[in-house]
Design an enzyme around this catalytic site. Structure first.
Site, mmCIF file in Angstrom:
data_model
loop_
_atom_site.group_PDB
_atom_site.id
_atom_site.type_symbol
_atom_site.label_atom_id
_atom_site.label_comp_id
_atom_site.label_asym_id
_atom_site.label_seq_id
_atom_site.Cartn_x
_atom_site.Cartn_y
_atom_site.Cartn_z
ATOM 1 C CE LYS A 1 -2.214 1.661 3.649
ATOM 2 N NZ LYS A 1 -3.236 1.862 4.716
ATOM 3 C CG MET B 1 -7.491 1.771 16.999
ATOM 4 S SD MET B 1 -6.657 0.159 16.970
ATOM 5 C CE MET B 1 -6.655 -0.183 15.220
#
Length: 340
Positions: free
Chosen positions: A86, A238
């Site tokens: 990615k 996160m």
């Protein structure tokens, strides 16, 4: 290789024979939902723990232009035959332009011959796989009787996080904090849509009430302090995925049982980097969530234990959801093929 993985590999090879597969953002949104993202991420965590899949070192740098962070995450899942990367990053000025701050594209390659197989839009998939990772951590680590969900941060990914988290426990209330309180309306709208009471609170009150807390910010300083957290809380960190970023107090990390997606990233670019650097914890104090999924570690050991999931975001997560998106897009006629 399992029968399912064999089918996936055959579909991938067939798609490659027809040319380069293009899976747009709209196609990804159409074919990948929260349950499919959850399964893909849970499976890849388990595969990593078994040694069947591994991530390559992350490249992530400030480019010195537009205040942007840019980099590459890549890896190979031998069991699922997913090879790729990615490419993308974070552009903080994009929101003012009507764009999401996170921009990325996923490249999938045929592991048998190295040919580029697919280009897959990565913006939606990044958001849904990040939410799936915290949801997997809640499913395996949060107390079963968790009733209050705390949200720290209200950016683009926060609503994905909220929707996925609310599916993991019977939460009766959502409490939330964001530096700019006006942005909390997005989270409030989701909570109200799902019939869960919502309240905007200060951070100390959030920690006093919440049984599960998700932090999803771009902070470079601790937002949650150890003395605020009540026993038995599960925290999914996160937002920390770059050197220097930080969302929680080092003393809180030291007091908790720490789990992560990948230890190498946790200690270098994840939330644990600061605790490792200060000597508050050692690398051996961190357990992969895959070990819990595979039954190699019991996970939570008591109702009073504080658990932290250091979700750094691994390339294999992206490859897993992108491979699923490519397969489903072909099956549903929502992908394009071009000659390269």
């Amino acid at each position: 290789m399992s029968e399912e993985n064999s089918v996936n590999a055959n579909n991938a090879n067939n798609a490659n024979n027809e040319g380069l597969l293009i899976v747009s953002e709209d196609a990804c949104k159409s074919v990948i939902d929260r349950p499919s993202a959850f399964i893909a991420v849970e499976n890849v965590f388990a595969s990593m723990s078994r040694g069947d899949a591994y991530n390559f070192p992350v490249i992530r740098e400030a480019i010195g232009y537009a205040d942007a962070l840019y980099g590459f995450k890549s890896g190979f899942d031998r069991a699922g035959k997913s090879l790729g990367l990615k490419s993308g990053g974070y552009w903080p000025g994009n929101a003012a332009k009507g764009l999401t701050n996170h921009q990325s594209t996923i490249f999938l390659f045929n592991p048998d011959n190295g040919k580029l197989r697919a280009l897959v839009g990565g913006n939606y998939l990044t958001a849904v796989r990040t939410a799936a990772a915290s949801a997997v951590s809640i499913a395996h680590l949060a107390r079963k009787d968790s009733k209050v969900l705390g949200m720290v941060g209200a950016g683009h990914q926060s609503t994905f996080q909220l929707r996925a988290a609310l599916e993991q426990r019977n939460f009766e209330k959502v409490v939330a904090w964001n530096k700019n309180k006006d942005r909390l309306t997005n989270l409030q709208a989701v909570a109200e849509e799902l019939g869960v009471p919502f309240e905007s609170v200060e951070r100390e009150q959030l920690c006093a009430e919440a049984d599960v807390i998700i932090t999803i910010t771009s902070a470079f300083e601790p937002l949650l302090m150890k003395e605020w957290i009540k026993p038995g809380t599960h925290i999914a960190c996160m937002g920390t995925d770059t050197v220097g970023k930080q969302e929680v107090d080092v003393n809180l990390v030291a007091a908790a049982t720490v789990f992560t997606d990948e230890i190498a990233q946790s200690i270098t670019i994840g939330e644990a980097q600061h605790a490792i650097k200060s000597g508050a914890i050692k690398e051996s104090d961190i357990t992969t969530l895959g070990d819990v999924i595979n039954g190699e570690h019991p996970g939570r050991s008591s109702a009073e234990e504080i658990t932290i999931f250091d979700g750094t975001g691994v390339g294999l997560q992206d490859l897993a959801v992108a491979s699923a998106a490519a397969k489903l897009a072909v099956e549903k006629g929502e992908a394009q093929h071009i000659s390269l």
